[in-house]
Motif scaffolding. Structure first.
Motif, PDB file in Angstrom:
ATOM      1  N   UNK A 145       4.845   1.699  -4.478  1.00  0.00           N
ATOM      2  CA  UNK A 145       3.967   1.958  -5.636  1.00  0.00           C
ATOM      3  C   UNK A 145       3.212   3.268  -5.454  1.00  0.00           C
ATOM      4  N   UNK A 146       2.784   3.542  -4.197  1.00  0.00           N
ATOM      5  CA  UNK A 146       2.022   4.765  -3.918  1.00  0.00           C
ATOM      6  C   UNK A 146       2.912   6.003  -3.822  1.00  0.00           C
ATOM      7  N   UNK A 147       4.227   5.798  -3.759  1.00  0.00           N
ATOM      8  CA  UNK A 147       5.134   6.935  -3.648  1.00  0.00           C
ATOM      9  C   UNK A 147       5.394   7.372  -2.225  1.00  0.00           C
ATOM     10  N   UNK A 178      -3.172   8.088  -8.344  1.00  0.00           N
ATOM     11  CA  UNK A 178      -3.084   6.980  -7.392  1.00  0.00           C
ATOM     12  C   UNK A 178      -3.630   7.441  -6.048  1.00  0.00           C
ATOM     13  N   UNK A 179      -4.533   6.658  -5.454  1.00  0.00           N
ATOM     14  CA  UNK A 179      -5.052   6.939  -4.111  1.00  0.00           C
ATOM     15  C   UNK A 179      -4.680   5.770  -3.214  1.00  0.00           C
ATOM     16  N   UNK A 209     -11.460  10.452  -6.808  1.00  0.00           N
ATOM     17  CA  UNK A 209     -11.275  10.055  -8.211  1.00  0.00           C
ATOM     18  C   UNK A 209      -9.834   9.620  -8.471  1.00  0.00           C
ATOM     19  N   UNK A 210      -9.640   8.430  -8.994  1.00  0.00           N
ATOM     20  CA  UNK A 210      -8.294   7.933  -9.287  1.00  0.00           C
ATOM     21  C   UNK A 210      -8.391   6.776 -10.267  1.00  0.00           C
ATOM     22  N   UNK A 211      -7.277   6.502 -10.932  1.00  0.00           N
ATOM     23  CA  UNK A 211      -7.209   5.365 -11.851  1.00  0.00           C
ATOM     24  C   UNK A 211      -6.698   4.103 -11.154  1.00  0.00           C
ATOM     25  N   UNK A 212      -5.926   4.294 -10.057  1.00  0.00           N
ATOM     26  CA  UNK A 212      -5.402   3.156  -9.303  1.00  0.00           C
ATOM     27  C   UNK A 212      -5.671   3.384  -7.822  1.00  0.00           C
ATOM     28  N   UNK A 269      -8.588   0.521 -11.584  1.00  0.00           N
ATOM     29  CA  UNK A 269      -7.805  -0.617 -11.103  1.00  0.00           C
ATOM     30  C   UNK A 269      -7.708  -0.591  -9.578  1.00  0.00           C
ATOM     31  N   UNK A 270      -7.458  -1.759  -9.035  1.00  0.00           N
ATOM     32  CA  UNK A 270      -7.403  -1.922  -7.580  1.00  0.00           C
ATOM     33  C   UNK A 270      -6.199  -2.787  -7.225  1.00  0.00           C
TER      34      UNK A 270
END
Length: 637
Positions: A49-51, A68-69, A175-178, A206-207
């Motif tokens: 998912x994180x790549x 994504x972080x 800063x991230x959305x996921x 989201x987490x």
């Protein structure tokens, strides 16, 4: 809003299938906890998912501008970076900009040049535009809450747990959305976990996380994903809701499997009678039989019987007589006195680095005490499950490692269970038993270490952070084992659920080496601490409200009065305090003026700290002089 969609994701390592046709949607605002037995592919799924890894097949669709972080279990570090530099070494443009600013500032401080100064001004303008100064303040605040206050300390000087907290701080403020976290609560003490719970609950975005901490899952997550034998099951709700819904799912699957078995028996009876003619109807029934027998059968996880016997325990167990231990002039244990009872289940709690593992190592005989002594009964057989797995030879097979402890073990009723059978009961099938230890996951090695410890049939168990890297299923089985265990248990743990489930006494580190003993589990301890806090506040309030007794004039005592210097100080102290308060106010205002000039800002902050220290001293003198003036007035009257 959908942030990311996974469709038919597959991933294998050699012949082992971890993920098989996994599909998952992650939506805005979801806080998802992933659970499953160690080795089922939880961390692999996060990496995909994180790549950080690529799936063998399947597709991942990510919405536009979704950042994504990812915090892995074992983050990479730059040994020569300071704490603050490592925190800013994120992947977002904001973090790269702050890191570049910090590096440029460090260069200017050591070797000033006009070019560097021009670059610094340009970076300051960009940071002003993006309003990133608050991000630096947040980084320092988060680091402080995680127990790291020296922002200029080198990464190479930190312990493994401290390094993990630096990476956690970096992930939290990026800063991230996921946000993706793999075992974020490992190596954190209970106070820090409480802070992390609060931070994640208040955080927007989201987490997605893997954690074995059941209270943490219950309080933070609003969706639970379970990986089981390559399949994915999703449950809306926290951990408590998941437990209820899983029971329903297993009951339904069991019912479906029972019906399937009945159909197979019916079809099998027909097949054995033999087909009288090759009709289409008969061919259809044969095909139906093949389909039924070809389906994957549902086999619920076997409830492991781990009521193994332990060595008989005599009347004398372990007596601790006023032991003390220090390292580098830091007191870790100060005059601890305690005699263990047969029924003791002791949880040791306290901040990281305060000496919890030191106590375990002393009881295990790996460390000596500075003073005092320990007496151990003749029948005591200690089994120690600690955090260090360096003794495990990676070229050894799992079954051989277990057999080093014992070839077999007896249950409470005298039945002998072989090492291989115990491996099966600890989720190591026949294939995994002959796998090299080096090819097992970190969690599987921890489970194997635990099994080896139990195979020695101890009657005193020392567990140092047993919940780290163990999956929830293994923890449940360990807790079931400890329920039946007839000996003494002493455990260091930050897992509040585990402490509540197992312990009947708490050893709490409170102050320099002082260990206070509380009866009850961890929740009981929190209640005691809350009551103590209330009683202390009430006592202070009563003390403040109590009228001061009027003193009688002592006979034959010299006349009470100010000295010459005290009189001068009394006459000017109000004016001195007013000036200091004004000075601090002016310095406070100037901090925003020098917000981008860290050298000047540090000078201002140092001057402000000195002024505040002087003001505090003036307040103390003011209180003393005014009390003395009141006594002089009462004396004259």
């Amino acid at each position: 809003m959908n942030l990311m969609t996974l469709e038919n994701i597959c991933k294998s390592y050699s012949e082992k299938k971890l993920l098989e046709n996994i599909s998952l949607g992650i939506n805005e605002g979801e806080k998802i906890g992933i659970i499953g037995v160690n080795g089922t592919g939880k961390s692999t799924l996060l990496k995909i998912i994180a790549g950080a890894e690529v799936a063998d097949s399947g597709t991942i669709t990510k919405a536009n501008r979704v950042r994504v972080e990812y915090l892995p279990q074992n983050p990479a570090y730059n040994e020569d970076f300071t704490v603050l530099e490592q925190v800013f070494k994120g992947t977002s443009e904001e973090m790269k900009l702050l890191l570049e600013y910090q590096e440029t500032l460090d260069k200017i401080n050591t070797n000033f040049s006009d070019a560097l100064n021009t670059k610094l001004i340009s970076l300051q303008e960009k940071i002003d535009t993006l309003n990133l100064w608050d991000l630096e303040s947040e980084a320092k605040m988060v680091l402080t809450k995680l127990g790291l206050t020296d922002f200029n300390q080198k990464i190479k000087e930190l312990s493994g747990g401290q390094r993990k907290r630096v990476s956690l701080a970096s992930a939290l403020i990026t800063p991230c959305e996921l946000l993706i976290l793999d075992e974020p609560t490992n190596h954190l003490d209970n106070d820090t976990i409480d802070y992390l719970e609060e931070y994640l609950n208040n955080r927007r975005g989201s987490l997605l996380m893997i954690t074995h901490d059941r209270y943490f899952l219950d309080r933070v997550s609003n969706r639970i994903i379970e990986l089981d034998k390559g399949r994915l099951f999703s449950y809306d709700g926290n951990y408590s809701v998941f437990l209820e819904k899983k029971i329903e799912r297993l009951a339904l699957e069991s019912s479906i499997e029972e019906k399937r078995q009945n159909l197979i028996r019916t079809e099998l009876a027909w097949v054995k009678r033999g087909a009288k003619a090759r009709t289409t109807k008969q061919k259809a029934r044969l095909q139906r039989f093949d389909e039924l027998t070809g389906q994957d059968s549902f086999a619920p996880d076997e409830k492991m019987d781990i009521s193994v016997g332990s060595t008989r325990l005599g009347n004398k167990i372990i007596e601790i007589h006023n032991i003390s231990k220090s390292f580098d002039n830091k007191i870790l244990i100060d005059n601890l006195e305690y005699t263990l009872a047969r029924t003791d289940r002791i949880g040791i709690i306290g901040k990281n680095g305060i000496g919890k593992s030191t106590l375990i190592n002393i009881l295990n005989g790996q460390l000596s005490v500075d003073s005092g002594h320990i007496e151990i009964g003749e029948t005591v057989k200690i089994g120690c499950f600690n955090q260090d797995d360096s003794h495990m030879h990676h070229e050894m097979r799992a079954i051989d490692y277990v057999k080093e402890g014992s070839d077999y073990i007896e249950t409470a009723d005298g039945t002998k269970i072989s090492a291989s059978q115990m491996c099966e009961r600890f989720l190591f099938n026949s294939t995994m038993q002959y796998t090299l230890i080096g090819k097992l996951s970190g969690g599987e090695r921890r489970r194997l270490h635990l099994l080896r410890t139990l195979m020695t049939a101890p009657n005193v168990l020392l567990l140092d952070e047993p919940t780290n890297d163990l999956d929830i299923e293994t923890l449940n089985r360990l807790e079931d084992y400890l329920d039946e265990f007839k000996g003494v248990v002493i455990t260091v743990s930050h897992d509040r659920y585990f402490l509540d489930r197992i312990c009947n006494k708490i050893f709490a580190y409170e102050g320099m080496g002082k260990i206070h003993i509380y009866t009850g589990n961890y929740s009981d301890y929190l209640i005691y601490r809350e009551i103590q806090g209330i009683e202390f506040e009430e006592a202070q309030k009563l003390k403040e409200e109590a009228p001061s007794p009027k003193k009688e004039k002592p006979k034959n005592e010299r006349k009470l009065k100010f000295t010459y210097n005290e009189q001068r100080e009394f006459d000017t102290i109000d004016n001195d305090i007013e000036k200091l308060e004004q000075k601090i106010e002016n310095l406070e205002a100037s901090t925003s003026k020098f917000a981008t000039d860290f050298v000047k800002l540090q000078e201002v902050l140092n001057e402000k700290a000195e002024a505040e220290k002087e003001l505090e001293h003036k307040y103390e003198r003011w209180e003393y002089l005014n009390n003395l003036a009141e006594e002089i007035a009462n004396y004259k009257n």
